[in-house]
Design a protein around this motif. Structure first.
Motif: not given
Length: 387
Positions: A144-153
Motif C-alpha cells: 500500500a505504501a509503495a503504490l503511486t499515481e503512476r503504478t500500472v501493475l
C-alpha cells in the motif's frame, strides 16, 4: 484410478515435482490424435480445421474452468515465462502513463524479475521490489505504501517454488485494485494444487504452466480479465485474441486442457490432503531421527501441500543429495564453476549462508507413495550420517 507412470519405474524416488511433473498418461492419450490424425489448421474453414478448432475451444474451456474464468479470457502461450512476459510487457507497453511504475517482490520467479529489469533498462520503467519477511511473505502495508499515481501493475506470485509459501494474494489484489492498478499473479506452482479462483482472488492476470501440472513442457496460459488491455507479445495473424500470433499448437493446448480437468477433479477429491500428509510424514521422520537438527524453512501451514524445504545442521544440501543417489530432489543453491551460492529466496528471508546452503527442496506429487517417503527418509538419514 491413477495409471502407473512408465518413467518412474525402477528409477530414484522422485521428489522434484516443483521442478517439473511427469506427464500424465491420460494427458498423453488426449493429445496424441492431434499429433497425427487431426493435423489441420484450426483457422481453416474446411473440414480439416473443424476438429482442431473444436479441440482448441474445449481446451480453453477446461483451463478456464480450473481457475473460474471465461474461456474467452484464456490466452495460450509457449511457457509460463512467456505468459509472465506477456502480462508485464503487455500492461506496461499499453499504459498511457509517463514512466509507468511496476511493483513486484524480491523472491519472484526470474521470469518476472528479469522482465522487470528489462523494462527498466529498455523502457525507463520504474520498478519497486518489495522485501519479504522471515516466512517469505509480502507485507500488505508495504505494498500500500509503495503504490503511486503512476503504478500500472503489481505482480506477486501465488506460491514460492522453493518454500511453497503462499502469499496473501486476495488481500494484495484488493489493495491494488482500490488504487486503480492491475494485479498479475504467477500461479505456476499453485494452479492445480490449491484452489485458484480468479474471481475470488480478484486478480486481473494469472499465469498457468503446463509442466507444473502433469502436461508437457512448452505450453502455458495467461488469464486476462475481460476488459484488460495488453500490447501483443507476438505480432502477426491475430491468433490468441491478437496477443500471440502464430498457428496454435493444438496438441499441447489439448494436453494442458486435459491436465487442467484432471487437476480440478483432484482438488475436489482430497488429493492435496493426501499429498500434504505424505509431506508431513517425511518431515517427522527426519526430525525424529535428528532431533533439533532439522529446520523448516518457511511457514508450517500457509504453504503448498506438496512442498517441504528443510535444512539439516552440519550438512550442505548438494552434498546430501550427492550421497543419496536413490533420491531425485533439489536444493535452492546455484552452482557456478564448482562454487555453490545460497538461494536468493532463503537469504531474502533472512537465513544465514550455512542454513541456506543446507536447504533441501523436497516436492511431492500425484505418484508419491508412503513407500517413497520411507525410502527417501532412509536415504537422507544415511547420507546425513555419512557426512
Amino acid at each position: 484410478m491413477i495409471p502407473a507412470h512408465p518413467g518412474l519405474r525402477g528409477g530414484p524416488v522422485y521428489l522434484d515435482y516443483n521442478a517439473t511433473t511427469p506427464v500424465d498418461p491420460r494427458v498423453v492419450e488426449a493429445m496424441l490424435p492431434h499429433l497425427g490424425h487431426y493435423f489441420g489448421n484450426p483457422s481453416s474453414s474446411h473440414s480439416y480445421g473443424n476438429e482442431p478448432r473444436h479441440a482448441l475451444d474445449q481446451a480453453r474451456a477446461q483451463v478456464a474452468a480450473l481457475i473460474g474464468a471465461r474461456p474467452s479470457e484464456i490466452v495460450f502461450t509457449g511457457s509460463g515465462s512467456e505468459a509472465d512476459n506477456l502480462a508485464l510487457r503487455g500492461v506496461v507497453l499499453s499504459a498511457r502513463t509517463d514512466r509507468p511504475h511496476v511493483i513486484t517482490q524480491v523472491t519472484e520467479h526470474p521470469a518476472v524479475l528479469e522482465t522487470c529489469r528489462a523494462l527498466e533498462h529498455l523502457h525507463g520503467v520504474e520498478v519497486t521490489y518489495l522485501a519479504v519477511d522471515g516466512d517469505g511473505l509480502v507485507d500488505p502495508a508495504a505494498l500500500a505504501a509503495a503504490l503511486t499515481e503512476r503504478t500500472v501493475l503489481v505482480s506477486v506470485m501465488a506460491a514460492n517454488n522453493e518454500t511453497g509459501a503462499l502469499q496473501p494474494i486476495a488481500e494484495l489484489a484488493r489493495i491494488t485494485s482500490a488504487h486503480g492498478a492491475l494485479f498479475h499473479c504467477d500461479a505456476a506452482q499453485a494452479a492445480g494444487k490449491i484452489p485458484m479462483g480468479v474471481r475470488e482472488l480478484g486478480v486481473d492476470l494469472l499465469t498457468v504452466v503446463g509442466h507444473k501440472m502433469y502436461a508437457p513442457k512448452g505450453i502455458g496460459a495467461l488469464y486476462v480479465r475481460q476488459g484488460v488491455a495488453l500490447e501483443a507479445l507476438v505480432y502477426g495473424g491475430g491468433q490468441e485474441h491478437g496477443l500471440r500470433a502464430g498457428t496454435e499448437n493444438v496438441a499441447l493446448a489439448v494436453a494442458l486442457g486435459a491436465a487442467a480437468e484432471l487437476a480440478a477433479a483432484e482438488l475436489a477429491d482430497g488429493t492435496p490432503d493426501r499429498i500434504a500428509a505424505l509431506r508431513d510424514s517425511l518431515h517427522r521422520r527426519l526430525a525424529n531421527a535428528l532431533p533439533g537438527c532439522v529446520h523448516l524453512n518457511g511457514l508450517p501451514d500457509e504453504r503448498l501441500p506438496s512442498t517441504l524445504n528443510v535444512s539439516i545442521d552440519g550438512a550442505l544440501g548438494h552434498e546430501l543429495l550427492a550421497a543419496a543417489p536413490g533420491l531425485a530432489a533439489s536444493t535452492g543453491s546455484a552452482c557456478h564453476s564448482g562454487t555453490h551460492t545460497p538461494s536468493p529466496v532463503l537469504t531474502a528471508m533472512g537465513l544465514d549462508a550455512d542454513r541456506a546452503l543446507g536447504a533441501l527442496r523436497l516436492s511431492l506429487g500425484r505418484w508419491s507413495t508412503p513407500e517413497d517417503i520411507e525410502t527417501a527418509a532412509t536415504a537422507l538419514l544415511k547420507a546425513a550420517a555419512a557426512l
